[in-house]
Design an enzyme around this catalytic site. Sequence first.
Site: not given
Ligand code: COA
Length: 372
Positions: A218, A257, A308
Amino acid sequence: MATPKRRLEEPSEIETKISFVDGLENRLVYRGIDVGSLAEHSNYEEVAYLLLHGSLPSQPQLDEFKRKMAVNRRIPAGVVTLIGSLPHSAAPMDVLRTAVSAMAMFDRKADSRESLVQTAIELIAQAPTIVTTYHHIRNSRLSIEPDPRLGHAANFLFTLKGIEPDEQDARALDVCWVLHADHGLNASTFAARVTASAQSDMYAALTTAIGTLKGTIHGGANQKVMEMLLDIRDLNRVEEYLGNLLKHERKIPGFGHRIYKGEDPRVSYLRRLAETLCEKTRNMHWFELSNKLEETVIREKGLYPNMDFYSAPLYYALGIPVDMFTTMFACSRMAGWTGHIIEQYELNRLIRPLGDYVGSLKREYVPIENRK
Ligand code: COA
């Protein structure tokens, strides 16, 4: 055979008029106004007023709001003493969470429903003071008194560094805080609303929110982004570094996201601000590195940066210590959180989310002597 799901609660809906994250159009509005036009034409104080009151202020209303912020920036002496007693190695987000929690005990109206907007203004005004007070205490220096002549973002930079920021730095942080001020029912806002829905006080709800924002996927992601950039350091190492993260199925901080599937609408403003400030400090390296990483992640993973990502090189160029990055997010989000907490009190309904029970329904109690 899979256990059938048991739904024992009715869903609890939250209605909000504060902000809307439109994932289909990649748009964000505060009280109906596009966040981009606020970033271009507005400022943090005006946006905080908008989030709390529902409409933009007239000039006298804005002047009064700014005056209230300026006269409420100091924090109680007891909270300064508390901050001084914490380990100097404490994470700034932990200090902010602890200080906001403690402030309830110094506010006789903390439990009152009468003066919520006043309490919100005080807390929005005081959050940056908590952050800079701890910064000076941990560096064994005297705190710098807030300057009532300065706007909210400029005052933060002044109390951090002891010199009045130039207009460009102050405006960059101000726009950044406009863009961070609210974002629908994100995890920390939802957490704050859950606490408020149980009729707990505003300080308790904000403590919950700050604890949630700290999480590294987050608000904590902005610090992780800068740590990653510092770790990569060399433009030629981007692909190797990224390959390594992906090989170990690690998430790349600052990308992806839950709602936006294209580019987060706040990113273009933050990218431009980061570029301008890196140019100003004659150090384009962190911007170029961020740019190369962005291009590579989009090409290799089809993932776009979130807010971020570019806020990290932006804060770095402003000279803000890396471990304080997430507190910048929290200082800005105080406006959104307090607006949501007040709205939740008005809704007056306990949040009890629908959960699926997926465990067993038919197990016997086994006396301890018969257990294997
Ligand atoms: N790095 C690598 N892979 C990522 C990723 C990232 N930052 N964000 C999403 N993915 C991948 C997931 O592992 C998933 O892969 P899979 O289908 O092979 O399992 C796919 O992309 C779809 O993910 P999604 O369902 O859209 O992600 P989510 O909704 O569960 O997660 C976040 C959203 C923000 C938690 C996630 O993107 C994340 O952890 N980002 C990094 C942390 C971050 O920047 N947080 C700030 C958010 S504003």
